[in-house]
Scaffold this motif. Structure first.
Motif, PDB file in Angstrom:
ATOM      1  N   ALA A  24       0.832  -1.210   0.000  1.00 46.93           N
ATOM      2  CA  ALA A  24       0.000   0.000   0.000  1.00 46.93           C
ATOM      3  C   ALA A  24       0.866   1.261   0.000  1.00 46.93           C
ATOM      4  CB  ALA A  24      -0.945   0.003   1.196  1.00 46.93           C
ATOM      5  N   GLU A  25       1.943   1.255   0.791  1.00 52.50           N
ATOM      6  CA  GLU A  25       2.833   2.408   0.842  1.00 52.50           C
ATOM      7  C   GLU A  25       3.559   2.601  -0.487  1.00 52.50           C
ATOM      8  OE1 GLU A  25       2.600   0.104   3.190  1.00 52.50           O
ATOM      9  OE2 GLU A  25       2.486   1.064   5.147  1.00 52.50           O
ATOM     10  N   VAL A  26       3.958   1.504  -1.116  1.00 57.40           N
ATOM     11  CA  VAL A  26       4.631   1.596  -2.416  1.00 57.40           C
ATOM     12  C   VAL A  26       3.656   2.087  -3.483  1.00 57.40           C
ATOM     13  CG1 VAL A  26       5.779   0.266  -4.236  1.00 57.40           C
ATOM     14  CG2 VAL A  26       6.411  -0.066  -1.848  1.00 57.40           C
ATOM     15  N   GLU A  27       2.419   1.617  -3.442  1.00 52.73           N
ATOM     16  CA  GLU A  27       1.400   2.110  -4.386  1.00 52.73           C
ATOM     17  C   GLU A  27       1.224   3.622  -4.222  1.00 52.73           C
ATOM     18  OE1 GLU A  27      -0.228   0.808  -6.892  1.00 52.73           O
ATOM     19  OE2 GLU A  27       0.337  -1.281  -6.639  1.00 52.73           O
ATOM     20  N   ASP A  28       1.210   4.100  -2.977  1.00 53.61           N
ATOM     21  CA  ASP A  28       1.111   5.543  -2.729  1.00 53.61           C
ATOM     22  C   ASP A  28       2.312   6.272  -3.314  1.00 53.61           C
ATOM     23  OD1 ASP A  28      -1.318   5.289  -1.419  1.00 53.61           O
ATOM     24  OD2 ASP A  28      -0.435   5.364   0.595  1.00 53.61           O
ATOM     25  N   ALA A  29       3.500   5.700  -3.166  1.00 47.62           N
ATOM     26  CA  ALA A  29       4.706   6.325  -3.726  1.00 47.62           C
ATOM     27  C   ALA A  29       4.627   6.367  -5.254  1.00 47.62           C
ATOM     28  CB  ALA A  29       5.953   5.572  -3.280  1.00 47.62           C
ATOM     29  N   ILE A  30       4.150   5.293  -5.852  1.00 47.91           N
ATOM     30  CA  ILE A  30       3.989   5.265  -7.315  1.00 47.91           C
ATOM     31  C   ILE A  30       3.023   6.353  -7.756  1.00 47.91           C
ATOM     32  CG2 ILE A  30       3.046   3.927  -9.247  1.00 47.91           C
ATOM     33  CD1 ILE A  30       4.097   1.389  -7.782  1.00 47.91           C
ATOM     34  N   ASP A  31       1.876   6.434  -7.079  1.00 50.07           N
ATOM     35  CA  ASP A  31       0.850   7.413  -7.445  1.00 50.07           C
ATOM     36  C   ASP A  31       1.285   8.849  -7.177  1.00 50.07           C
ATOM     37  OD1 ASP A  31      -0.783   5.309  -8.204  1.00 50.07           O
ATOM     38  OD2 ASP A  31      -1.927   5.308  -6.322  1.00 50.07           O
ATOM     39  N   SER A  32       2.160   9.041  -6.180  1.00 45.44           N
ATOM     40  CA  SER A  32       2.573  10.384  -5.783  1.00 45.44           C
ATOM     41  C   SER A  32       3.829  10.890  -6.486  1.00 45.44           C
ATOM     42  CB  SER A  32       2.809  10.422  -4.274  1.00 45.44           C
ATOM     43  OG  SER A  32       1.632  10.088  -3.579  1.00 45.44           O
ATOM     44  N   CYS A  33       4.542  10.025  -7.152  1.00 43.05           N
ATOM     45  CA  CYS A  33       5.783  10.440  -7.812  1.00 43.05           C
ATOM     46  C   CYS A  33       5.478  11.532  -8.837  1.00 43.05           C
ATOM     47  CB  CYS A  33       6.446   9.238  -8.496  1.00 43.05           C
ATOM     48  SG  CYS A  33       7.973   9.673  -9.363  1.00 43.05           S
ATOM     49  N   PRO A  34       6.095  12.707  -8.702  1.00 39.26           N
ATOM     50  CA  PRO A  34       5.757  13.829  -9.587  1.00 39.26           C
ATOM     51  C   PRO A  34       6.143  13.622 -11.054  1.00 39.26           C
ATOM     52  CG  PRO A  34       7.608  14.416  -8.188  1.00 39.26           C
ATOM     53  CD  PRO A  34       7.099  13.082  -7.706  1.00 39.26           C
ATOM     54  N   THR A  35       7.052  12.698 -11.306  1.00 38.55           N
ATOM     55  CA  THR A  35       7.461  12.478 -12.701  1.00 38.55           C
ATOM     56  C   THR A  35       7.105  11.079 -13.202  1.00 38.55           C
ATOM     57  OG1 THR A  35       9.667  11.745 -11.997  1.00 38.55           O
ATOM     58  CG2 THR A  35       9.395  14.093 -12.515  1.00 38.55           C
ATOM     59  N   ASP A  36       6.311  10.356 -12.415  1.00 38.65           N
ATOM     60  CA  ASP A  36       5.929   8.979 -12.780  1.00 38.65           C
ATOM     61  C   ASP A  36       7.156   8.105 -13.065  1.00 38.65           C
ATOM     62  OD1 ASP A  36       3.154   9.484 -12.562  1.00 38.65           O
ATOM     63  OD2 ASP A  36       3.137  10.330 -14.580  1.00 38.65           O
ATOM     64  N   ALA A  37       8.190   8.286 -12.255  1.00 39.19           N
ATOM     65  CA  ALA A  37       9.446   7.553 -12.455  1.00 39.19           C
ATOM     66  C   ALA A  37       9.443   6.162 -11.853  1.00 39.19           C
ATOM     67  CB  ALA A  37      10.614   8.359 -11.879  1.00 39.19           C
ATOM     68  N   ILE A  38       8.425   5.839 -11.061  1.00 39.88           N
ATOM     69  CA  ILE A  38       8.359   4.514 -10.440  1.00 39.88           C
ATOM     70  C   ILE A  38       7.329   3.692 -11.180  1.00 39.88           C
ATOM     71  CG2 ILE A  38       8.006   3.226  -8.304  1.00 39.88           C
ATOM     72  CD1 ILE A  38       8.320   5.963  -6.832  1.00 39.88           C
ATOM     73  N   GLU A  39       7.730   2.476 -11.548  1.00 37.65           N
ATOM     74  CA  GLU A  39       6.780   1.617 -12.235  1.00 37.65           C
ATOM     75  C   GLU A  39       6.798   0.222 -11.649  1.00 37.65           C
ATOM     76  OE1 GLU A  39       7.818   1.603 -16.371  1.00 37.65           O
ATOM     77  OE2 GLU A  39       9.631   0.444 -16.056  1.00 37.65           O
ATOM     78  N   GLU A  40       5.636  -0.394 -11.680  1.00 36.48           N
ATOM     79  CA  GLU A  40       5.527  -1.796 -11.269  1.00 36.48           C
ATOM     80  C   GLU A  40       5.937  -2.658 -12.442  1.00 36.48           C
ATOM     81  OE1 GLU A  40       2.276  -4.836  -9.296  1.00 36.48           O
ATOM     82  OE2 GLU A  40       1.740  -2.732  -9.577  1.00 36.48           O
ATOM     83  N   ILE A  41       6.756  -3.665 -12.168  1.00 33.60           N
ATOM     84  CA  ILE A  41       7.210  -4.554 -13.253  1.00 33.60           C
ATOM     85  C   ILE A  41       6.797  -5.982 -12.980  1.00 33.60           C
ATOM     86  CG2 ILE A  41       9.119  -3.131 -14.010  1.00 33.60           C
ATOM     87  CD1 ILE A  41      10.976  -4.863 -12.301  1.00 33.60           C
TER      88      ILE A  41
END
Length: 62
Positions: A45-62
Motif C-alpha cells: 500500500a505504501e509503495v502504491e502511494d509512492a507510485i501514485d505520488s511520484c511527480p514524474t511517474d518515475a516509479i513503475e511496477e514490473i
C-alpha cells in the motif's frame, strides 16, 4: 509486486525514499532506486502511494 525507478525520469525529490525506505534508497548519483527484488506484502500500500505520488511517474511496477 516488483518495482523499478526509471533513473532518467527521477528528479531526486525524495518522496519514495522518505516514505518507504525499506524499498527505496539513493544511488551514487542521488537518484532513487528500488533495493528489493520483491516488495513485502505489508508495504504494498505504501509503495502504491509512492507510485501514485511520484511527480514524474518515475516509479513503475514490473
Amino acid at each position: 509486486m516488483k518495482v523499478q525507478v526509471i533513473k532518467d525520469d527521477c528528479i531526486s525529490c525524495g518522496l519514495c525514499v522518505n516514505s518507504v525506505p525499506a524499498v527505496f534508497e539513493w544511488d551514487d548519483d542521488e537518484k532513487a532506486i528500488a533495493i528489493t527484488d520483491h516488495v513485502p506484502d505489508k508495504l504494498e500500500a505504501e509503495v502504491e502511494d509512492a507510485i501514485d505520488s511520484c511527480p514524474t511517474d518515475a516509479i513503475e511496477e514490473i
